[in-house]
Structures are given as structure tokens and as C-alpha cells.
Enzyme design. Structure first.
Site, mmCIF file in Angstrom:
data_model
loop_
_atom_site.group_PDB
_atom_site.id
_atom_site.type_symbol
_atom_site.label_atom_id
_atom_site.label_comp_id
_atom_site.label_asym_id
_atom_site.label_seq_id
_atom_site.Cartn_x
_atom_site.Cartn_y
_atom_site.Cartn_z
ATOM 1 N N SER A 141 0.860 -1.188 0.000
ATOM 2 C CA SER A 141 0.000 0.000 0.000
ATOM 3 C C SER A 141 0.887 1.226 0.000
ATOM 4 C CB SER A 141 -0.896 0.017 1.239
ATOM 5 O OG SER A 141 -1.490 1.296 1.433
ATOM 6 N N TYR A 154 -1.120 -0.490 10.435
ATOM 7 C CA TYR A 154 -1.283 -0.776 9.009
ATOM 8 C C TYR A 154 -0.036 -0.358 8.230
ATOM 9 C CZ TYR A 154 -3.536 -1.036 4.422
ATOM 10 O OH TYR A 154 -3.844 -1.356 3.121
ATOM 11 N N SER A 157 2.835 -2.753 8.880
ATOM 12 C CA SER A 157 2.681 -4.056 8.228
ATOM 13 C C SER A 157 2.958 -3.971 6.735
ATOM 14 C CB SER A 157 1.282 -4.615 8.483
ATOM 15 O OG SER A 157 0.289 -3.861 7.813
ATOM 16 N N LYS A 158 2.482 -2.912 6.104
ATOM 17 C CA LYS A 158 2.673 -2.773 4.662
ATOM 18 C C LYS A 158 4.107 -2.367 4.326
ATOM 19 C CE LYS A 158 -1.412 -3.877 3.132
ATOM 20 N NZ LYS A 158 -1.612 -5.066 2.256
#
Length: 250
Positions: A141, A154, A157-158
Site C-alpha cells: 500500500s 497498518y 505491516s505494509k
């Protein structure tokens, strides 16, 4: 592009980018193995795919041992190794730092990051992947590169997925396996539509304005995936391809 004689594993195939990738690849001749925890949705995706012989596996990506056995079992039963892998499973997480707990961080990583590495490990086992090599594509992302309030889990993690792909690209080059990431901005999916609906008109407009070319379509990302899976990108590995409508240019 022609994907005849290509067998592609798509994890996170029951909706969004994974679903669109499956349907598009099938139209170009690929044989598919689709993975998700939602059997009903997987059946619907297979029904929309062109051609015969597609298979699906109903499993949660957090169940590493079961997923490993299912992938290896598919190769044993069919006698056909994989030549492509798309990791498109993902879990959104928006929680301010002061409310974050350790189990939440672990849960996000166990969905967005860890399985991509573990499945890669399974695929390089003898017989599971084509001796001619192939391609892994991880869907990250734009948030893996850029920060946003309340999205530390988030983003982490990306970003980890991008870093992992670069390390794997170097490690697997000798096996003729290319490993790349794609980092989309916001594209129109069921998940993103729900997000836009939930934040109110003013905030939704702000999100749209973050993308100079507007909110993207799933096909915009699928085009990138197919390029990185194909021989057209045979000299490309270890990159993070931004498909974000100009989001990251600001």
C-alpha cells in the site's frame, strides 16, 4: 499478455484486487489456485473465471501449517508446480496509538505481512515451483511508504511487506524467481467504498483530493500485477511499483 501454461497462486482472492486479478488472469489462459477463508465468495470467483481446472483452498492465512500443507498437497495431486504467486490478503486497521494493544499489532502483521514470507518459503520447496523460475507479487500500500495518523499498525505491516520483498528478491534471484511489490493508493473496492461511506462527505472529499488523478479502479492495479507476473518484466526484481494516482508525488 498470454498466461497459458502458467499456474498462479492468489492469496486473498475472494474480493477486491485478488478477485479481479483472478478473473483477468483466467481470461488470459492462466490456471489458478485461489485462497481465502470465505468459501462462498471463492466459489463465486471461480464461477466467473474463464477456462477449466481452477482450484480453491478455504483457509485463514494465519493458519500457517495448514496453508503450507494445502499448497504442497495441491502440487502433489496435480503434478503441476506454480510459476506465479500473488499475495493480496490484507486487513485494515485504524486505531490511535494510545489505544493500540500488542495483540492488535500482532494480528495485523499475521495477516498483512507474515504469511507472504511463509508462503514464499513453501513455494521454494523442491517441486512446488517451476524450475524455469517465475514471479512473486506482494500487494502492499502507499501507506507502506507514507504515514497517516492512527494507522501505525497498518503502515508498519505494509512497510514490512515492501522490505521483505526486497530481501527475498536478492535471496531468490539464483532460483530465477523475481519478487516485487505493488503499492496502490485507494482504489474502488467493497472495502474502500465502506471506508468512504463511514468517514462522512467532507473527509471522503479530502481522501479523493489526495489522489491527483482521482480514486483508482481495481483494473489499474491488476494491469501492474500482470506486468510483474509476465516475462515483460523479466529483468525487474526488488521494486515497489507505486500505482497511486499521484498520491505519493505530493
Amino acid at each position: 499478455m498470454d498466461f497459458s501454461n502458467h499456474k498462479v497462486l492468489i492469496i486473498g482472492a475472494s474480493s477486491g484486487i485478488g478477485k479481479a486479478t483472478a478473473i483477468s488472469l483466467s481470461q488470459k489462459g492462466a490456471s489458478l489456485v485461489l485462497v481465502s477463508r470465505n468459501e462462498e465468495n471463492l466459489k463465486e470467483v471461480v464461477a466467473q473465471c474463464t477456462g477449466q481446472g481452477h482450484d480453491y483452498i478455504v483457509i485463514d492465512v494465519k493458519n500457517g501449517k495448514d496453508l503450507e500443507e494445502a499448497i504442497s498437497s495441491n502440487v502433489r495431486n496435480t503434478g503441476i508446480p506454480f510459476s506465479g504467486f500473488v499475495y493480496s490478503a490484507g486487513q485494515e486497521g485504524t486505531i490511535p496509538l494510545k489505544f493500540i494493544k500488542e495483540d492488535f499489532l500482532e494480528d495485523i502483521l499475521k495477516t498483512n505481512t507474515v504469511p507472504a514470507v511463509l508462503v514464499s518459503k513453501v513455494l521454494i520447496k523442491k517441486g512446488n515451483f517451476s524450475k524455469e523460475g517465475g514471479s512473486f507479487v506482494f500487494i502492499s500500500s502507499v501507506m507502506g511508504r507514507l504515514g497517516q495518523p492512527a494507522k501505525v499498525a497498518y503502515c508498519m505491516s505494509k512497510g514490512g511487506l515492501i522490505a521483505a520483498s526486497k530481501a527475498l528478491a536478492l535471496e531468490l534471484a539464483s532460483k530465477k524467481i523475481r519478487v516485487n511489490c505493488i503499492s496502490p493508493g485507494m482504489v474502488l473496492t467493497e472495502m474502500s467504498s465502506k471506508i468512504l461511506d463511514s468517514v462522512g462527505d467532507e473527509n471522503a472529499d479530502k481522501i479523493r483530493q489526495m489522489h491527483p488523478l482521482g480514486i483508482g479502479e481495481v483494473k489499474d492495479v491488476v494491469n501492474g500485477i500482470e506486468f510483474l507476473l509476465s516475462d515483460n518484466s523479466k529483468w525487474i526484481t526488488g521494486i515497489d511499483l507505486l500505482i497511486d494516482g499521484g498520491y505519493s508525488a505530493q
